[in-house]
Scaffold this active site. Sequence first.
Site, PDB file in Angstrom:
ATOM      1  N   CYS A   1       4.254   6.646  19.365  1.00  0.00           N
ATOM      2  CA  CYS A   1       5.293   6.039  19.704  1.00  0.00           C
ATOM      3  C   CYS A   1       5.874   4.852  19.693  1.00  0.00           C
ATOM      4  CB  CYS A   1       5.536   6.150  21.726  1.00  0.00           C
ATOM      5  SG  CYS A   1       4.196   7.330  22.315  1.00  0.00           S
TER       6      CYS A   1
ATOM      7  N   THR B   1       9.902  -7.631 -11.229  1.00  0.00           N
ATOM      8  CA  THR B   1       9.017  -8.835 -11.660  1.00  0.00           C
ATOM      9  C   THR B   1       8.021  -8.930 -10.770  1.00  0.00           C
ATOM     10  OG1 THR B   1      10.970 -10.095 -12.214  1.00  0.00           O
ATOM     11  CG2 THR B   1       9.104 -11.674 -11.584  1.00  0.00           C
TER      12      THR B   1
ATOM     13  N   SER C   1      -4.034  -2.882  -0.094  1.00  0.00           N
ATOM     14  CA  SER C   1      -3.661  -3.190   0.391  1.00  0.00           C
ATOM     15  C   SER C   1      -3.975  -5.202   0.398  1.00  0.00           C
ATOM     16  CB  SER C   1      -2.313  -3.025   1.100  1.00  0.00           C
ATOM     17  OG  SER C   1      -1.344  -3.554   1.923  1.00  0.00           O
ATOM     18  N   GLY C   2      -3.197  -5.860  -0.507  1.00  0.00           N
ATOM     19  CA  GLY C   2      -3.510  -7.361   0.076  1.00  0.00           C
ATOM     20  C   GLY C   2      -3.768  -7.582   2.028  1.00  0.00           C
ATOM     21  N   HIS C   3      -2.909  -7.328   2.619  1.00  0.00           N
ATOM     22  CA  HIS C   3      -2.977  -7.792   4.085  1.00  0.00           C
ATOM     23  C   HIS C   3      -3.556  -7.029   4.517  1.00  0.00           C
ATOM     24  CE1 HIS C   3      -0.202  -5.107   6.319  1.00  0.00           C
ATOM     25  NE2 HIS C   3       0.299  -4.392   5.312  1.00  0.00           N
TER      26      HIS C   3
ATOM     27  N   GLN D   1      -7.708   0.971   4.131  1.00  0.00           N
ATOM     28  CA  GLN D   1      -8.066   1.073   5.259  1.00  0.00           C
ATOM     29  C   GLN D   1      -9.781   0.340   5.329  1.00  0.00           C
ATOM     30  OE1 GLN D   1      -7.742  -0.317   8.042  1.00  0.00           O
ATOM     31  NE2 GLN D   1      -4.906   0.266   8.586  1.00  0.00           N
TER      32      GLN D   1
ATOM     33  N   GLY E   1       0.378  -1.282   0.222  1.00  0.00           N
ATOM     34  CA  GLY E   1       0.180   0.077  -0.268  1.00  0.00           C
ATOM     35  C   GLY E   1       1.026   1.599  -0.048  1.00  0.00           C
ATOM     36  N   THR E   2       2.139   1.353   0.870  1.00  0.00           N
ATOM     37  CA  THR E   2       3.057   2.293   1.055  1.00  0.00           C
ATOM     38  C   THR E   2       3.113   2.417  -0.475  1.00  0.00           C
ATOM     39  OG1 THR E   2       3.055   2.256   2.669  1.00  0.00           O
ATOM     40  CG2 THR E   2       5.084   2.990   2.071  1.00  0.00           C
TER      41      THR E   2
HETATM   42  N1  PLP Z   1      -2.096   3.982   4.406  1.00  0.00           N
HETATM   43  C1  PLP Z   1      -2.623   2.869   5.443  1.00  0.00           C
HETATM   44  C2  PLP Z   1      -4.474   3.931   5.735  1.00  0.00           C
HETATM   45  C3  PLP Z   1      -2.623   1.956   5.966  1.00  0.00           C
HETATM   46  O1  PLP Z   1      -3.448   2.004   7.655  1.00  0.00           O
HETATM   47  C4  PLP Z   1      -1.073   0.978   6.292  1.00  0.00           C
HETATM   48  C5  PLP Z   1      -1.539  -0.158   6.735  1.00  0.00           C
HETATM   49  O2  PLP Z   1      -1.072   0.329   7.846  1.00  0.00           O
HETATM   50  C6  PLP Z   1      -0.354   1.840   5.043  1.00  0.00           C
HETATM   51  C7  PLP Z   1      -1.355   3.269   3.973  1.00  0.00           C
HETATM   52  C8  PLP Z   1       0.446   0.605   4.186  1.00  0.00           C
HETATM   53  O3  PLP Z   1       0.152  -0.259   3.493  1.00  0.00           O
HETATM   54  P1  PLP Z   1       1.220  -1.212   3.462  1.00  0.00           P
HETATM   55  O4  PLP Z   1       1.749  -1.696   5.040  1.00  0.00           O
HETATM   56  O5  PLP Z   1       0.683  -2.393   2.486  1.00  0.00           O
HETATM   57  O6  PLP Z   1       2.307  -1.066   2.447  1.00  0.00           O
END
Ligand code: PLP
Length: 399
Positions: free
Chosen positions: A332, A244, A206-208, A186, A73-74
Amino acid sequence: MDKKRVYLDNSATTAVNMEVIKEMQPYFSDAYGNASSFHYFGRQSKSALDNARSKVALLLNASPEEIFFTGCGTEADNIAIFGILNACGKKGHIITSKIEHHAVLYSCKYLEENGYEVTYLGVDKDGVVSVEDFKKSVKDNTMLVTIMHANNEVGALQPIAEIAAELKKINEIRKDKIYFHTDAVQSAGKLRLDVKKLNVDLLAISGHKFNGPKGVGVLYVRGGTNISPITFGGHHERGLRPGTENVACIVGLAKALELSNVNLEANNKTIFNLREKLKKGILDKIPEVIINGSGNKAVDNILNVSFNYIEGEALLLMLDMRGIAVSTGSACASGEAGPSHVLKAMNVDTVVAQSAIRFSFGHNNTQEEVDYALEVLPKIVSDLRFMSPVWKQKRFENK
Ligand code: PLP
């Protein structure tokens, strides 16, 4: 005997669904070809990749050419933000919110340090951005709006479609289009995402976060969007995300998104009931607690609670010792000092913010697990408060 373990941190990550694992399995050791290779093995992987892309496109109401697989996701957020700005070829103004995930917030901070102007929109006490504030923040040199769909600490849902509607009107009378990105990491798997209804140009998932594998994400990019790659290499993902493709994880993400959509209402009902049970139990059993965020305009799976007069970190550790996994959501936890930037933006008092805990549910959680949490929590809170001089002082004053 094994220690009882209760996982209430599903906004951090989720367990991979067994059906998803089954679907992924062949792509590790049987159909392991590189999707760019022309031989049989490559064609097998390419076909799996194409199917996953079509599946994700259908679920997001996009077309397959608008779907780009990423490493997380990042990365999807970063490609969206830097990719749009790089393609513009000049520096300008960005609008975001104060409650973004660090994937967006730190990207914007970096851009600010490098000559871009950034407006960080505030939120109300429930963690929601105002459409009026957004309208007022648009400038002649605005290039990009990036506002999250659901917040990861309190679950607050942002008025994405409403902002997009305003932006559409603004764009109609401008020469240079302002692009709109939303981080839907989210909300994916909790809400039915429809990029046409949301009317965004870019959307990251994001998959996880929805019982799929880690290390795989999706960036939706509306057809016709002017976007440049931010890393360079091969022609994978039509050059926007070279490298890849992780076929097994991409197949897993597509399956997980499909399953979460099929079971959405049933899962949400289970999750909502668990959250409400925990909320009610906490309010009934523990004095001096504050629920952060209203829950009305929010996803169902998050409950953010401040347990006044104790440190959230201490509570997290004590709960962990009793087998219960939660998160503080505070900065924190990610190695920074200070309370959560989200609660701060919601105008939550600093001390109250530091006593916050995020409970986040998944459809695998059970009523018994909530019962266990409600059995354990009051005693831990009371023990920690017993050690708190502020709590003692307050009790003394109230006598
Ligand atoms: N954006 C949001 C709102 C998230 O909660 C998260 C992960 O906690 C991310 C982006 C980042 O996703 P990833 O862990 O797949 O990089």
